[in-house]
Design an enzyme around this catalytic site. Structure first.
Site, short mmCIF file in Angstrom:
data_model
loop_
_atom_site.label_atom_id
_atom_site.label_comp_id
_atom_site.label_asym_id
_atom_site.label_seq_id
_atom_site.Cartn_x
_atom_site.Cartn_y
_atom_site.Cartn_z
N HIS A 144 -23.82 15.24 -27.61
CA HIS A 144 -24.34 15.16 -28.98
C HIS A 144 -25.79 15.65 -29.03
CE1 HIS A 144 -21.54 11.43 -29.27
NE2 HIS A 144 -20.86 12.52 -29.53
N SER A 161 -18.09 9.49 -26.89
CA SER A 161 -18.66 8.14 -26.80
C SER A 161 -17.63 7.17 -26.25
CB SER A 161 -19.12 7.69 -28.19
OG SER A 161 -20.10 8.56 -28.70
C1 LIG Z 1 -23.66 16.29 -33.04
C2 LIG Z 1 -22.26 15.83 -32.77
C3 LIG Z 1 -21.60 14.82 -33.48
N1 LIG Z 1 -20.36 14.68 -32.99
C4 LIG Z 1 -19.41 13.68 -33.49
C5 LIG Z 1 -19.37 12.50 -32.51
C6 LIG Z 1 -19.17 11.15 -33.18
O1 LIG Z 1 -18.54 11.06 -34.24
O2 LIG Z 1 -19.69 10.17 -32.62
C7 LIG Z 1 -20.18 15.56 -31.93
C8 LIG Z 1 -19.09 15.78 -31.08
C9 LIG Z 1 -19.24 16.75 -30.08
C10 LIG Z 1 -20.41 17.51 -29.93
C11 LIG Z 1 -21.49 17.31 -30.78
C12 LIG Z 1 -21.37 16.31 -31.78
#
Ligand SMILES: Cc1cn(CCC(=O)O)c2ccccc12
Length: 160
Positions: free
Chosen positions: A17, A131
């Site tokens: 992220h 996550s």
């Molecule tokens: C910036 C960002 C947000 N998300 C959603 C993650 C979430 O909803 O916690 C990602 C998933 C992959 C790569 C970059 C990102």
């Protein structure tokens, strides 16, 4: 002022992220990281904790340029965009499997409010990250150092 939003649950933020957020911050005047509030979903960290972890992770990043702000958002993302004068959504794509759902959301958000969605390729070294997976591994004592910002690693160990 060209603003973009990086939306997500960020429970917690991972290095995947953070990589997208930092790269997006070089393309826009301001990047708003929107921590999405989903009442129906139980989370490991509260909204406030998730926002603080993101702020700390950005502060600790050597390339941080001071144009990243962190907010929370409930309801429709397009309403958040309207309220904050945001014209673009930036999403990270980890694999082809991400694309179907993200394309559907991008088309709906464009129809609802003319908001554009820009996709960035996730750094391959983080393409496997989410996550949920990080929490699962940490929960069973696995080492997630290097996959999450140091401040997240500390709080994961305390929380789990
Ligand atoms: C910036 C960002 C947000 N998300 C959603 C993650 C979430 O909803 O916690 C990602 C998933 C992959 C790569 C970059 C990102």
């Amino acid at each position: 002022m060209r603003r973009a939003v990086c939306p997500g649950s960020f429970d917690p933020i991972t290095n995947g992220h953070l990589d997208i957020i930092m790269r997006a911050s070089t393309q826009f005047d301001e990047v708003v990281v929107a921590v999405l509030i989903n009442k129906g979903k139980s989370t490991l960290f509260t909204v406030e904790e998730r926002m603080d972890l993101i702020r700390q992770a950005v502060r600790d990043h050597p390339q941080a340029a001071g144009n990243i702000v962190v907010e929370s958002s409930h309801g429709l993302l397009v309403d958040f965009c309207r309220a904050h004068g945001i014209q673009s959504i930036v999403k990270g794509l980890r694999a082809v499997s991400d694309f179907d759902y993200e394309l559907q959301m991008a088309q709906m958000n464009h129809r609802l409010a003319g908001v554009e969605t820009l996709f960035m390729s996730t750094n391959p070294q983080y393409a496997f990250l989410s996550s949920s997976l990080v929490k699962e591994v940490a929960r069973y004592g696995g080492d997630v150092a290097g996959l999450v910002p140091d401040v997240v690693l500390k709080h994961l160990r305390e929380r789990l």
